[in-house]
Design an enzyme around this catalytic site. Structure first.
Site, PDB file in Angstrom:
ATOM      1  N   GLY A  49      11.202   5.564 -12.231  1.00 38.83           N
ATOM      2  CA  GLY A  49      10.207   4.519 -12.029  1.00 38.83           C
ATOM      3  C   GLY A  49       9.431   4.155 -13.266  1.00 38.83           C
ATOM      4  O   GLY A  49       8.325   3.609 -13.175  1.00 38.83           O
ATOM      5  N   ASP A  83       0.958  -0.963  -9.642  1.00 41.37           N
ATOM      6  CA  ASP A  83       0.736  -1.657 -10.920  1.00 41.37           C
ATOM      7  C   ASP A  83       0.732  -3.172 -10.791  1.00 41.37           C
ATOM      8  O   ASP A  83       1.360  -3.890 -11.571  1.00 41.37           O
ATOM      9  CB  ASP A  83       1.770  -1.195 -11.956  1.00 41.37           C
ATOM     10  CG  ASP A  83       1.711   0.309 -12.177  1.00 41.37           C
ATOM     11  OD1 ASP A  83       0.687   0.916 -11.835  1.00 41.37           O
ATOM     12  OD2 ASP A  83       2.698   0.876 -12.678  1.00 41.37           O
ATOM     13  N   ASN A 132       9.018  11.642 -12.013  1.00 38.33           N
ATOM     14  CA  ASN A 132       9.296  10.487 -12.864  1.00 38.33           C
ATOM     15  C   ASN A 132       9.658  11.048 -14.247  1.00 38.33           C
ATOM     16  O   ASN A 132       8.839  11.725 -14.871  1.00 38.33           O
ATOM     17  CB  ASN A 132       8.053   9.598 -12.942  1.00 38.33           C
ATOM     18  CG  ASN A 132       8.357   8.197 -13.437  1.00 38.33           C
ATOM     19  OD1 ASN A 132       9.502   7.808 -13.596  1.00 38.33           O
ATOM     20  ND2 ASN A 132       7.305   7.427 -13.684  1.00 38.33           N
TER      21      ASN A 132
END
Length: 384
Positions: free
Chosen positions: A15, A123, A270
């Site tokens: 990600g 985000d 991640n």
């Protein structure tokens, strides 16, 4: 009831922002991770345009064939391939056509064998940008996101009873960094989300910080009570994108409560942008995820170095790791304390080791930090 000893989902969330991993590396990672208990892979690289900026468009044939190969590789390794949609930027939540577009794209993955999907709203701005949405959802982004996912599930084909959906809400950590970057979030975001999100949808959370040093079971239990949904922990270790681009996180995973499975449904890491170097810290992440109670970071890391590089390389990797952890960037440190003769010798030997393997991909990935080490060493200690 016996407390959970491990996580239901364990694996990787690809990600990060930055260059996409190669398909060949992903396939290698599946085999590497599966041998260590990995069972889940979320495909969500921010810079895949068809995942985020062009999410409404189907993958062109060449990219689709590559993804099909990756889905088959995941199946071969008994890993659940989760496809992530990132529709939030500029989305008009009141437009039901967008729901249809997403489901048509998801159907192509479903027909290829994918049974798990993620809708990711991380985000993006913390407030609704469209005036129609602000009216329809009472100025609540949380309500809009929960309602939109509910629409997707309500509109999916009736035969999709074996499909699992999860969400990453825009508010995914208590870290004030989110508000500084994306704006102030509405009060009681998670409680509002819980009102409108279907009960079976798991929810991502990164912990008390976006990049936390510690994550406790008490913290995750408190979040679970607020959102009233199964929690997926999106652990931003060892990732090094954006403001961390000059950092290199190759040490063991630390600071994760061994009792986290009591409050957390899934645990996904991640990873580093550097493909080869990523195997080292990820080995420790997989060890933790598979057996949190038994995990010992240093022991796991030492075993990973021995397996990947041989026992003779362990002193060199310890020296490299100590340097990157002390200095945190690939820039030569200014006014750095003078190295002892012992430390200089260890780092010089480590540089020789890297140079001896300069044709290896991991050595090329390490080059910015190797250069910084070289510039830090006293001239007498250098062999160039």
């Amino acid at each position: 009831m016996t407390p959970a000893r491990t996580f239901h989902r364990r694996g990787i969330v690809e990600g990060f922002f930055g260059p996409l991993w190669s398909m060949a590396h992903r396939r290698r990672l599946f085999a590497f991770g599966a041998a260590r208990g990995m069972n889940t892979y979320l495909y969500a690289p921010k810079d895949d345009p068809y995942h985020r900026l062009l999410w409404r468009r189907p993958y062109p044939n060449a990219q689709w064939r590559e993804l099909l190969g990756l889905i088959r590789a995941a199946e071969k390794n008994h890993i659940d391939f989760v496809y992530g949609f990132h529709p939030g930027e500029g989305l008009y939540f009141g437009d039901n056509r967008a729901v249809g577009i997403l489901l048509r794209k998801a159907r192509r993955f479903y027909d290829a064998g994918v049974r798990s999907f993620a809708v990711l709203f991380d985000d993006i701005p913390s407030r609704l940008s469209d005036a129609r949405d602000r009216r329809a959802f009472k100025n609540s982004l949380a309500r809009a996101e929960g309602t939109w996912v509910a629409k997707i599930i309500a509109a999916q084909p009736a035969i999709w009873r074996d499909v699992e959906w999860c969400i990453c809400p825009s508010y995914y950590s208590e870290d004030k960094l989110l508000e500084r970057v994306f704006g102030k979030f509405e009060a009681d975001f998670l409680e509002t989300l819980a009102e409108y999100l279907p009960a079976e949808v798991a929810c991502f959370w990164t912990g008390p910080r976006v990049v936390p040093k510690k994550i406790t079971v008490a913290h995750m239990s408190r979040v679970a009570k607020r959102v009233k949904r199964p929690l997926l922990l999106w652990d931003n270790y060892p990732v090094n994108d954006l403001s961390m681009a000059k950092e290199l996180h190759i040490g063991p995973l630390e600071g994760r409560d061994p009792r986290l499975p009591e409050a957390v449904y899934g645990y996904l890491n991640n990873p580093l942008l550097q493909e080869e170097l990523s195997f080292l810290p990820l080995a420790t992440c997989f060890d933790y995820a598979a057996a949190p109670q038994a995990y010992r970071g240093e022991r796991s890391w030492t075993r990973a170095v021995n397996e990947q590089f041989g026992a003779s390389a362990l002193p060199h990797w310890r020296a490299i790791r100590a340097f990157v952890e002390a200095h945190r960037t690939s820039d030569p440190p200014k006014n750095a304390p003078r190295l002892s003769g012992h430390d200089s010798a260890r780092l010089a030997a480590a540089l020789d080791y890297v140079d001896d393997h300069r044709e290896k991909k991991w050595a090329r990935e390490l080059a910015p930090w190797s250069s910084a080490i070289g510039q830090t060493l006293p001239r007498a200690a250098r062999t160039d």
